[in-house]
Design a protein around this motif. Structure first.
Motif, mmCIF file in Angstrom:
data_model
loop_
_atom_site.group_PDB
_atom_site.id
_atom_site.type_symbol
_atom_site.label_atom_id
_atom_site.label_comp_id
_atom_site.label_asym_id
_atom_site.label_seq_id
_atom_site.Cartn_x
_atom_site.Cartn_y
_atom_site.Cartn_z
ATOM 1 N N HIS A 113 2.896 -4.033 -1.550
ATOM 2 C CA HIS A 113 1.502 -4.383 -0.889
ATOM 3 C C HIS A 113 1.298 -3.564 0.477
ATOM 4 C CE1 HIS A 113 3.139 -7.657 1.444
ATOM 5 N NE2 HIS A 113 2.011 -7.417 2.367
ATOM 6 N N ASP A 114 2.384 -3.376 1.184
ATOM 7 C CA ASP A 114 2.110 -2.667 2.558
ATOM 8 C C ASP A 114 2.874 -1.419 2.569
ATOM 9 O OD1 ASP A 114 -0.012 -4.339 3.756
ATOM 10 O OD2 ASP A 114 1.714 -5.767 4.607
ATOM 11 N N LEU A 115 2.992 -0.595 1.565
ATOM 12 C CA LEU A 115 3.784 0.496 1.602
ATOM 13 C C LEU A 115 2.672 1.748 2.135
ATOM 14 C CD1 LEU A 115 6.568 1.864 0.413
ATOM 15 C CD2 LEU A 115 4.958 2.289 -1.643
ATOM 16 N N PHE A 116 2.189 1.437 3.318
ATOM 17 C CA PHE A 116 1.092 2.271 3.960
ATOM 18 C C PHE A 116 1.860 3.497 4.538
ATOM 19 C CE2 PHE A 116 0.900 -1.596 6.264
ATOM 20 C CZ PHE A 116 1.701 -1.166 7.328
ATOM 21 N N LEU A 117 3.022 3.217 5.154
ATOM 22 C CA LEU A 117 4.009 4.200 5.586
ATOM 23 C C LEU A 117 3.501 4.958 6.895
ATOM 24 C CD1 LEU A 117 5.474 5.838 2.381
ATOM 25 C CD2 LEU A 117 6.374 4.068 3.646
ATOM 26 N N TYR A 118 2.950 4.089 7.858
ATOM 27 C CA TYR A 118 2.473 4.737 9.159
ATOM 28 C C TYR A 118 2.768 3.618 10.271
ATOM 29 C CZ TYR A 118 -2.073 2.862 7.828
ATOM 30 O OH TYR A 118 -3.168 2.174 7.654
ATOM 31 N N ASP A 119 2.666 3.776 11.264
ATOM 32 C CA ASP A 119 2.551 2.790 12.572
ATOM 33 C C ASP A 119 1.118 2.494 12.589
ATOM 34 O OD1 ASP A 119 2.715 1.116 14.665
ATOM 35 O OD2 ASP A 119 3.381 2.627 15.995
ATOM 36 N N TRP A 120 0.891 1.479 12.160
ATOM 37 C CA TRP A 120 -0.521 0.690 11.928
ATOM 38 C C TRP A 120 -1.064 0.476 13.387
ATOM 39 C CZ3 TRP A 120 -2.229 -4.002 13.978
ATOM 40 C CH2 TRP A 120 -1.260 -5.156 14.056
ATOM 41 N N HIS A 121 -0.332 0.182 14.396
ATOM 42 C CA HIS A 121 -0.631 0.213 15.872
ATOM 43 C C HIS A 121 -1.461 1.043 16.432
ATOM 44 C CE1 HIS A 121 2.787 -2.798 15.073
ATOM 45 N NE2 HIS A 121 1.943 -3.463 15.468
ATOM 46 N N ASP A 122 -1.178 2.329 15.698
ATOM 47 C CA ASP A 122 -2.054 3.653 16.348
ATOM 48 C C ASP A 122 -3.397 3.528 15.615
ATOM 49 O OD1 ASP A 122 0.291 4.461 17.623
ATOM 50 O OD2 ASP A 122 1.060 5.834 16.124
ATOM 51 N N SER A 123 -3.689 2.772 14.731
ATOM 52 C CA SER A 123 -5.037 3.006 14.350
ATOM 53 C C SER A 123 -5.926 1.428 14.212
ATOM 54 C CB SER A 123 -5.040 3.271 12.545
ATOM 55 O OG SER A 123 -4.059 2.404 11.839
ATOM 56 N N HIS A 124 -5.166 0.485 14.661
ATOM 57 C CA HIS A 124 -5.798 -0.768 15.004
ATOM 58 C C HIS A 124 -6.830 -1.414 14.030
ATOM 59 C CE1 HIS A 124 -3.573 -1.333 18.610
ATOM 60 N NE2 HIS A 124 -3.788 -0.005 18.988
ATOM 61 N N TRP A 125 -8.150 -1.137 14.403
ATOM 62 C CA TRP A 125 -9.148 -1.784 13.614
ATOM 63 C C TRP A 125 -9.338 -1.241 12.282
ATOM 64 C CZ3 TRP A 125 -13.494 0.840 11.912
ATOM 65 C CH2 TRP A 125 -13.954 2.032 12.630
ATOM 66 N N THR A 126 -9.257 -0.052 12.010
ATOM 67 C CA THR A 126 -9.266 0.593 10.716
ATOM 68 C C THR A 126 -8.330 0.493 9.946
ATOM 69 O OG1 THR A 126 -8.346 2.850 11.286
ATOM 70 C CG2 THR A 126 -10.663 2.774 11.614
ATOM 71 N N HIS A 127 -7.125 -0.020 10.248
ATOM 72 C CA HIS A 127 -6.093 -0.379 9.333
ATOM 73 C C HIS A 127 -6.165 -1.379 8.174
ATOM 74 C CE1 HIS A 127 -1.789 -1.225 8.096
ATOM 75 N NE2 HIS A 127 -2.085 -2.511 8.398
ATOM 76 N N SER A 128 -6.830 -2.624 8.915
ATOM 77 C CA SER A 128 -7.031 -3.602 7.985
ATOM 78 C C SER A 128 -7.908 -3.203 6.842
ATOM 79 C CB SER A 128 -7.438 -4.889 8.837
ATOM 80 O OG SER A 128 -8.700 -4.592 9.249
ATOM 81 N N TYR A 129 -8.854 -2.151 7.028
ATOM 82 C CA TYR A 129 -9.800 -1.820 5.909
ATOM 83 C C TYR A 129 -9.227 -0.802 4.957
ATOM 84 C CZ TYR A 129 -13.048 -4.643 8.677
ATOM 85 O OH TYR A 129 -13.456 -5.612 9.129
ATOM 86 N N LYS A 130 -8.289 -0.013 5.492
ATOM 87 C CA LYS A 130 -7.801 1.238 4.767
ATOM 88 C C LYS A 130 -6.451 1.043 4.287
ATOM 89 C CE LYS A 130 -10.938 4.311 7.148
ATOM 90 N NZ LYS A 130 -11.049 5.528 7.899
ATOM 91 N N HIS A 131 -5.565 0.410 4.709
ATOM 92 C CA HIS A 131 -4.321 0.484 4.455
ATOM 93 C C HIS A 131 -3.830 0.110 2.937
ATOM 94 C CE1 HIS A 131 -3.827 -3.633 4.958
ATOM 95 N NE2 HIS A 131 -2.553 -3.909 4.469
ATOM 96 N N ALA A 132 -4.651 -0.771 2.321
ATOM 97 C CA ALA A 132 -4.236 -1.101 1.038
ATOM 98 C C ALA A 132 -4.306 0.072 0.246
ATOM 99 C CB ALA A 132 -5.079 -2.350 0.522
ATOM 100 N N GLU A 133 -5.350 0.737 0.404
ATOM 101 C CA GLU A 133 -5.520 2.034 -0.548
ATOM 102 C C GLU A 133 -4.511 3.018 -0.284
ATOM 103 O OE1 GLU A 133 -6.754 4.877 -3.139
ATOM 104 O OE2 GLU A 133 -7.339 2.957 -2.990
ATOM 105 N N TYR A 134 -3.880 3.198 1.058
ATOM 106 C CA TYR A 134 -2.889 4.120 1.446
ATOM 107 C C TYR A 134 -1.779 3.591 0.530
ATOM 108 C CZ TYR A 134 -5.606 5.888 5.015
ATOM 109 O OH TYR A 134 -6.851 6.504 5.808
ATOM 110 N N ALA A 135 -1.252 2.311 0.630
ATOM 111 C CA ALA A 135 -0.279 1.592 0.056
ATOM 112 C C ALA A 135 -0.200 1.901 -1.490
ATOM 113 C CB ALA A 135 -0.208 -0.015 0.435
ATOM 114 N N ARG A 136 -1.375 1.825 -1.919
ATOM 115 C CA ARG A 136 -1.645 1.688 -3.354
ATOM 116 C C ARG A 136 -1.086 3.358 -4.028
ATOM 117 N NH1 ARG A 136 -4.347 4.367 -7.081
ATOM 118 N NH2 ARG A 136 -5.705 5.167 -5.707
ATOM 119 N N ARG A 137 -1.835 4.148 -3.208
ATOM 120 C CA ARG A 137 -1.623 5.646 -3.410
ATOM 121 C C ARG A 137 0.038 6.175 -3.336
ATOM 122 N NH1 ARG A 137 -6.285 8.479 -0.005
ATOM 123 N NH2 ARG A 137 -8.083 7.647 -1.127
#
Length: 164
Positions: free
Chosen positions: A72-96
């Protein structure tokens, strides 16, 4: 949350086809919550979802629950660099990434895509498995974020011992 020997055997068998994948292993290099790696977080979510499904007799497909929880969190980046956008976009990155690296089927993809609900208000879980993983993720995330910021969680310690 202790697994019985029979539960541990079933969980390990379900996890085995995906856990040694290089992309999954690379989650160990990213911090998720506090001092918990993304790998350990996902492993704990997968185990928690497995236990909820099994012990509460929720009727979800165990393979979809475990694979969806682990990926579910296979987004493969340091989310601390993207803060607010992470919670809205990471699920799609993880899915891909789950499709690219593990050829995840549509049911696992649906679990990954909807795990952030209600933050992803338009991505409501529709399957039993998606609801189970969504709730397990909320439980584990709350524990990691609030209850064990520095000291290490009993969940994460068990996940850590399994990972090595």
């Amino acid at each position: 949350m202790h697994l019985t020997p029979e539960e541990q055997s079933r969980f390990d068998a379900l996890l085995e086809p995906i856990v040694e994948n290089d992309a999954v292993q690379s989650m160990k290099t990213f911090v998720q919550h506090g001092s918990v790696s993304t790998f350990d977080h996902c492993l704990t979510v997968a185990q928690t979802a497995f236990v909820l499904n099994s012990r509460l007799h929720l009727g979800g497909d165990e393979c979809i629950v475990v694979h969806g929880g682990m990926l579910h969190d296979l987004f493969l980046y340091d989310w601390h660099d993207s803060h607010w956008t992470h919670s809205y976009k990471h699920a799609e990155y993880a899915r891909r990434n789950a499709v690219t690296h593990l050829n995840a089927d549509v049911r696992v993809q649906a679990v990954i895509r909807t795990h952030m609900w209600p933050i992803g208000i338009t991505h409501v879980p529709v399957s039993r498995e998606a609801w189970i993983v969504c709730m397990a993720d909320k439980m584990v995330s709350a524990h990691e974020t609030v209850l064990q910021r520095a000291g290490g969680s009993p969940f994460a310690k068990r996940a850590e011992s399994r990972a090595h």
